[in-house]
Design a protein around this motif. Structure first.
Motif, short mmCIF file in Angstrom:
data_model
loop_
_atom_site.label_atom_id
_atom_site.label_comp_id
_atom_site.label_asym_id
_atom_site.label_seq_id
_atom_site.Cartn_x
_atom_site.Cartn_y
_atom_site.Cartn_z
N VAL A 96 -35.71 -7.33 34.91
CA VAL A 96 -35.40 -7.54 33.49
C VAL A 96 -36.21 -6.60 32.58
O VAL A 96 -35.90 -6.46 31.40
N LEU A 97 -37.26 -5.99 33.14
CA LEU A 97 -38.11 -5.12 32.31
C LEU A 97 -37.62 -3.67 32.41
O LEU A 97 -37.66 -3.08 33.49
N ASP A 98 -37.21 -3.12 31.27
CA ASP A 98 -36.67 -1.75 31.25
C ASP A 98 -37.61 -0.75 31.87
O ASP A 98 -37.22 0.07 32.70
N SER A 99 -38.88 -0.82 31.45
CA SER A 99 -39.84 0.21 31.89
C SER A 99 -40.07 0.12 33.40
O SER A 99 -40.32 1.13 34.05
N ILE A 133 -45.15 -5.48 29.57
CA ILE A 133 -45.06 -6.72 28.77
C ILE A 133 -43.93 -7.57 29.33
O ILE A 133 -42.78 -7.13 29.35
N TYR A 134 -44.26 -8.78 29.80
CA TYR A 134 -43.20 -9.66 30.33
C TYR A 134 -42.66 -10.58 29.24
O TYR A 134 -41.49 -10.88 29.19
N LEU A 135 -43.55 -11.02 28.35
CA LEU A 135 -43.10 -11.91 27.26
C LEU A 135 -44.02 -11.70 26.06
O LEU A 135 -45.21 -11.48 26.23
N CYS A 143 -44.08 -0.87 28.21
CA CYS A 143 -45.36 -0.78 28.90
C CYS A 143 -46.30 0.07 28.06
O CYS A 143 -45.86 0.77 27.15
N PHE A 144 -47.58 -0.01 28.32
CA PHE A 144 -48.54 0.82 27.59
C PHE A 144 -49.80 1.00 28.42
O PHE A 144 -50.00 0.31 29.42
N GLY A 145 -50.62 1.94 27.94
CA GLY A 145 -51.91 2.15 28.60
C GLY A 145 -51.89 3.30 29.59
O GLY A 145 -52.85 3.53 30.32
N GLU A 146 -50.81 4.05 29.61
CA GLU A 146 -50.67 5.11 30.62
C GLU A 146 -51.25 6.44 30.14
O GLU A 146 -51.62 7.28 30.94
N LEU A 169 -47.99 -7.96 33.10
CA LEU A 169 -48.21 -7.66 34.51
C LEU A 169 -49.04 -6.39 34.51
O LEU A 169 -48.67 -5.38 33.88
N VAL A 170 -50.20 -6.49 35.15
CA VAL A 170 -51.21 -5.44 34.99
C VAL A 170 -51.38 -4.67 36.30
O VAL A 170 -51.44 -5.28 37.37
N VAL A 171 -51.46 -3.36 36.17
CA VAL A 171 -51.74 -2.52 37.34
C VAL A 171 -53.07 -1.80 37.08
O VAL A 171 -53.23 -1.16 36.03
N ASP A 172 -54.02 -1.92 37.99
CA ASP A 172 -55.34 -1.32 37.76
C ASP A 172 -55.36 0.15 38.12
O ASP A 172 -54.53 0.64 38.88
#
Ligand SMILES: Nc1ncnc2c1ncn2[C@@H]1O[C@@H]2COP(=O)(O)O[C@H]2[C@H]1O
Length: 630
Positions: A160-163, A203-205, A233-236, A258-261
């Motif tokens: 459901v998340l475009d990114s 961002i999920y919600l 999404c952000f932080g890239e 949902l976070v990726v380190d």
């Protein structure tokens, strides 16, 4: 299909629109007996129909007309397609229903993996919109402990998340293996400008804002903050340039991520994807004439100021891009610029409403006569005696009188008249009697207006195509000359890059300024927009009347839900204003767009205004016998 035995033609609709079966039997020797052999005779039908029965069926089909036949074929097609799709979905599945469970488990044998894959429909149940508890459990496990099935389930859920969906399938699985879940409350700063970053976020919600200040407080003061929502999404950027965070990101409400380190991000070569994305933006800007003279180095500075965001068809990009602190580059698809016009502020609309109110003529004659003075009664007599005359001067008289009446009382009577029909229409149109309509009025700059008629409408004033820019058209004008009317930007399926205005201005040089001066767009005045709305409205109403006249009207379209009778003049569900029912004192049943009152704009929005009008058959006498009453 028509001969498959189960298809039964619908009987014509009578009176109140109910569908009834015709029970009339044709008389012996009537016309129907002489109907030739029906061509729709079913091929393999076991029970042989009598010649009379067949003739009756055929005559029924004939009376239904092409319209009904087409609708039935469409319906049959849809039903067949639904069956086919349904069967396709279930062909390989086995539904396991255990005695103690209310909900089924779907299961199928995976040939590749030589194993059974099951899917419990209750596994990923969640409160609407939230990340499901079962999925949270998976993200709490260490990556190595997550099973293949769990990773696949997460991957499915995140479509459901475009990114997320933009990444290739293997990459999606890698991400699903390493990501963890976080939920933060409003005002929580997720990423702080100037700090070294460690994580990348989907961002999920919820909603976050991107700000230039360190603590993110400006997002709550800025009337048009730069917002990112579910699917973004952000932080890239930080990983891309190996430097510090370029902006602050703060939660505007409770938000789920949902976070990726960083280590996982780099280990999975996600930085390559981010670089590809940046290269794509670079190429887009490079092709633009505006940046022709820019060096690559300078263009890269622009590239890292924004990123590509996808907006689906009809999605709002900005409530007011004039006030927006960013400029918008459309890199794919197109967008529409809408303006909300308050029709009551337009002198043209005033004139239009009053002219049309004079034409209202839908009451039984004579009910009004007791209210008329002898002079008026005489005029009325004149009108009825000479229906072919042009009485437009009387119309003007009524109009002036109506406008002269002082609105000391809030409610006012409008005298209407059916005698003002144009001469050109001749005697075919009957002149009827005038009557009074009583309705509440409001006082506006151009005089009184029925309260119900003070409405607003969204009008398209511009389309922005791929490669065009928005938000720059006034950048060179002094503030005193700015057009401050709020303009709404809606996606028609677009990918855009938003860049903060002040950051962009830091980069532009004299050559760019020269080019920008040529980009100036002048949007039409409110009065022009209003005129256009009324013109389009008249055309749309005429078009609908015409379709109703030409398409067999006696049948209810089979798929349209039965519309309950509209009670008020303003029908919020249909977003329509019906001037013909101006004096019907009933409250609208539904709140506008079914939304609570507090969320509604101060104006009631309409898409169409139904004004009294001539029967279309009179304009198209060749279709007079279609038996249609508009
Ligand atoms: N103009 C913009 N549009 C969308 N997102 C942005 C914009 N500017 C910054 N961001 C995001 O905000 C993040 C702040 O941290 P980063 O610099 O790592 O990455 C940044 C981007 O993901």
């Amino acid at each position: 299909m028509a001969g498959s035995g189960w298809w039964r033609p619908r009987a014509p609709v009578r009176g109140g629109g109910e569908v009834e079966e015709s029970e009339e039997e044709p008389e012996e020797g009537s016309e129907e007996e002489s109907v030739p052999e029906p061509p729709l005779k079913p091929k393999g039908l076991q029970v042989k129909k009598s010649r009379y029965q067949e003739a009756k069926d055929w005559s029924k089909i004939k009376s239904l007309g092409l319209y009904q036949l087409t609708m039935d074929i469409i319906m049959m097609n849809r039903v067949c397609r639904m069956f086919r799709q349904g069967l396709k979905g279930f062909r390989e599945y086995q539904i396991i229903e255990t005695a103690h469970r209310k909900h089924p488990i779907f299961s199928f044998w995976d040939k590749k993996k030589q194993g059974r894959i099951t899917f419990d429909t209750m596994d990923f149940i969640a409160e609407s919109g939230h990340f499901p508890p079962r999925a949270i459990q998976i993200t709490q496990k260490k990556p190595a402990w997550r099973t293949e099935r769990e990773i696949q389930s997460l991957c499915n859920l995140l479509q459901v998340l475009d990114s997320y969906r933009n990444y290739s399938e293997p990459l999606q699985l890698l991400l699903a293996k390493v990501m963890r879940f976080e939920r933060f409350g409003s005002r929580r700063v997720i990423v702080r400008k100037g700090q070294r970053g460690n994580s990348f976020y989907f961002i999920y919600l919820g909603t976050v804002a991107v700000t230039e200040d360190e603590d993110g407080s400006s997002a709550f003061l800025d009337p048009h903050p730069m917002l990112l929502q579910k699917g973004s999404c952000f932080g890239e950027m930080d990983f891309l340039t190996s430097s510090v965070r370029r902006a602050t990101v703060v939660c505007m409400e409770e938000t789920e991520f949902l976070v990726v380190d960083r280590e996982d991000f780099l280990a999975n070569k996600l930085d390559q994807e981010v670089k590809k994305d940046a290269q794509h933006r670079f190429e887009f800007f490079r092709k633009m004439d505006l940046f022709h003279s820019w060096s690559d180095e300078k263009l890269w500075k622009l590239v890292i100021l924004g990123k590509i965001e996808k907006f689906s068809y009809g999605q709002l990009i900005s409530k007011d891009f004039v006030e927006l602190s960013s400029i918008v580059f459309v890199c794919k698809g197109s967008c529409e610029v809408l303006q909300l016009i308050d029709l009551a502020t337009s002198p043209f609309y005033h004139k239009w409403i009053w002219q049309h109110l004079q034409l209202i003529d839908d009451r039984p004659p004579n009910t009004h006569l007791k209210d008329l003075s002898p002079v008026e009664r005489f005029k009325e007599f004149q009108i009825r005696s000479y229906p072919v005359q042009d009485f437009s001067f009387l119309k003007l008289l009524h109009l002036r009188k109506a406008q002269e009446q002082q609105g000391s009382s809030f409610s006012r009577k409008i005298k209407t008249s059916g005698n003002t029909l144009p001469k050109t229409l001749g005697s075919k149109i009957k002149s009827r009697c005038p009557h009074f309509i009583e309705c509440p009025m409001i006082d506006t700059n151009y005089g009184d207006l029925p309260k119900e008629a003070a409405v607003g409408a969204y009008m398209k004033i511009h389309t922005v195509e791929q490669g065009e820019i928005l938000g720059l058209h006034q950048i060179l004008l002094p503030e005193s000359q700015h057009d401050t009317r709020p303009l709404i930007l809606v996606s028609l399926g677009a990918e855009v890059i938003r860049v903060r205005k002040e950051k962009f201005c830091e980069l532009i040089d004299s050559k760019t300024i020269e080019k920008l001066s040529k980009l100036e767009i002048k949007y039409p005045s409110d009065e022009d927009v209003c005129q256009k709305f009324l013109e389009e409205n008249s055309w749309n109403v005429f078009r609908k009347d015409l379709v109703r006249l030409l398409v067999e009207p006696r049948q209810c379209p089979p798929f349209a839900p039965v519309q309950p009778r509209k009670k008020g003049i303003y029908s919020p569900k249909a977003v329509m204003l019906d001037l013909c029912s101006l004096d019907k004192k009933t409250k609208p049943r539904h709140p506008i767009f079914m939304a609570p009152q507090k969320h509604l704009p101060p104006l009631r929005i309409v898409q169409a205004i139904i004004a009294p009008r001539y029967k279309i058959q009179e304009l198209l006498p060749q279709y007079k016998n279609a038996g249609v009453l508009v």
